[in-house]
Scaffold this active site. Structure first.
Site, mmCIF file in Angstrom:
data_model
loop_
_atom_site.group_PDB
_atom_site.id
_atom_site.type_symbol
_atom_site.label_atom_id
_atom_site.label_comp_id
_atom_site.label_asym_id
_atom_site.label_seq_id
_atom_site.Cartn_x
_atom_site.Cartn_y
_atom_site.Cartn_z
ATOM 1 C CE1 TYR A 124 -4.880 0.732 0.769
ATOM 2 C CE2 TYR A 124 -2.985 2.978 0.436
ATOM 3 C CZ TYR A 124 -4.354 2.419 0.762
ATOM 4 O OH TYR A 124 -5.860 2.972 0.590
ATOM 5 C CG ASP A 165 -1.261 12.684 4.639
ATOM 6 O OD1 ASP A 165 -1.436 13.050 3.719
ATOM 7 O OD2 ASP A 165 -2.320 11.387 5.139
ATOM 8 C CG ASP A 221 -3.749 8.084 -0.256
ATOM 9 O OD1 ASP A 221 -4.184 9.152 -0.769
ATOM 10 O OD2 ASP A 221 -3.046 8.537 1.329
ATOM 11 C CG ASP A 228 -3.888 12.490 -0.903
ATOM 12 O OD1 ASP A 228 -3.866 11.639 -0.428
ATOM 13 O OD2 ASP A 228 -3.010 13.671 -0.836
ATOM 14 C CG HIS A 251 -7.813 5.939 -1.033
ATOM 15 N ND1 HIS A 251 -6.452 5.019 -0.436
ATOM 16 C CD2 HIS A 251 -8.394 6.041 -0.198
ATOM 17 C CE1 HIS A 251 -5.978 5.859 0.456
ATOM 18 N NE2 HIS A 251 -7.023 7.426 0.290
ATOM 19 C CD GLU A 275 -7.628 10.360 1.479
ATOM 20 O OE1 GLU A 275 -8.134 11.518 1.873
ATOM 21 O OE2 GLU A 275 -6.724 10.430 1.324
ATOM 22 C CB CYS A 302 -3.556 12.921 8.436
ATOM 23 S SG CYS A 302 -3.610 10.843 8.876
ATOM 24 N NE ARG A 326 -9.345 8.330 3.712
ATOM 25 C CZ ARG A 326 -8.064 9.289 4.694
ATOM 26 N NH1 ARG A 326 -6.923 8.488 4.170
ATOM 27 N NH2 ARG A 326 -8.038 9.913 5.540
ATOM 28 C CD GLU A 371 -8.416 6.488 7.218
ATOM 29 O OE1 GLU A 371 -8.782 4.894 7.615
ATOM 30 O OE2 GLU A 371 -7.292 7.461 7.448
ATOM 31 C CG ASN A 387 -5.671 3.237 7.910
ATOM 32 O OD1 ASN A 387 -4.609 2.461 7.556
ATOM 33 N ND2 ASN A 387 -5.804 4.741 7.311
#
Length: 196
Positions: A31, A45, A72, A74, A99, A101, A109, A144, A174, A196
Site C-alpha cells: 500500500y 499529510d 493513495d 488523495d 483510492h 477520498e 490525514c 474512501r 476510514e 486501515n
C-alpha cells in the site's frame, strides 16, 4: 485477490526500499501510503504534494515491489476532470489499485481532526470519472469516506453504498474508533472492504 476468501494484508510503503522489504517479507500486496510518502519527503499529510511528485514516487515503488501496489490518490487532486488525469497518471506508474477520498481540498490525514467532506453527489461524480478514465479494466477503484469523524458511522455507511453504486470496487470507511465499528462496517457493506 479480491475474489479470494482470505484477507489481503498490504503493508504501507513510501519508497523503493520499503517496497523491497514488503516483497522480501512475502506479502501479496503493498500500500503506497500518501501520509508515508508525504512524511518521507519532509511534509505533513495535508495535501501539499503535487500529483506528479506522488506519481514519480509510485513508479519507483511499483518497480521495486514486485507485487500489486495500492496507491493513495488523495482527493484526486481536484474535481472530476482532475481525477481523470490522476487515474491515467497512476495507471502509467503501474499501480493495480487506487483510492479516492471524499474530503474537501486541502485534505487532511484521516486520523487528524477538523476534516470537511464534499457532497456525496460530487464524490460519486469523481468515482464515475475515475472508472471512465481507467484504461485497464482490472484497475481497482477504492472509494474512501472520512464521514465517521464528521457525521458519524451511519452517514459513512450511507456514503459508502452511494460510492459502490457510482462504480467503486472496494469501500474504505476510514478511521473506525473500535472493533464494534469495524464489525458494523463489514456487516453493513456487501462489497470488499478496506480497513486501515
Amino acid at each position: 485477490m479480491l475474489k479470494g476468501e482470505g484477507i489481503v494484508l498490504a503493508p504501507g510503503v513510501y519508497d523503493g526500499l520499503s517496497a523491497r522489504l514488503v516483497r522480501a517479507a512475502g506479502f501479496a500486496a503493498a500500500y503506497a501510503t500518501g501520509g508515508g510518502i508525504a512524511r518521507s519527503m519532509g511534509y505533513p499529510d495535508l495535501g501539499l504534494l503535487a500529483m506528479t511528485e506522488v506519481t514519480d514516487r509510485l513508479a519507483l515503488i511499483v518497480e521495486h515491489a514486485g507485487v500489486p501496489v495500492i496507491a493513495d490518490a488523495d482527493t484526486g487532486y481536484g474535481n472530476a476532470l482532475n481525477v481523470r488525469r490522476t487515474v491515467r497518471e497512476f495507471e502509467r506508474a503501474g499501480v493495480a489499485a487506487l483510492h479516492l477520498e471524499d474530503q474537501l481540498f486541502p485534505k487532511r490525514c484521516g486520523h487528524y481532526d477538523d476534516k470537511a467532506l464534499i457532497p456525496t453527489a460530487e464524490m460519486s461524480q469523481k468515482l464515475r470519472a475515475a472508472r471512465d478514465a481507467a484504461q485497464d479494466p482490472d484497475l481497482v477503484i477504492i472509494a474512501r469516506t472520512d464521514a465517521i469523524a464528521v457525521d458519524g458511522l451511519d452517514a459513512a455507511i450511507e456514503r459508502a453504498h452511494a460510492y459502490a453504486a457510482a462504480g467503486a470496487d472496494v469501500l474504505f470507511v476510514e478511521a473506525p474508533v473500535d472493533e464494534a465499528q469495524v464489525a458494523t462496517i463489514a456487516r453493513s457493506l456487501p462489497y470488499p472492504p478496506l480497513i486501515n
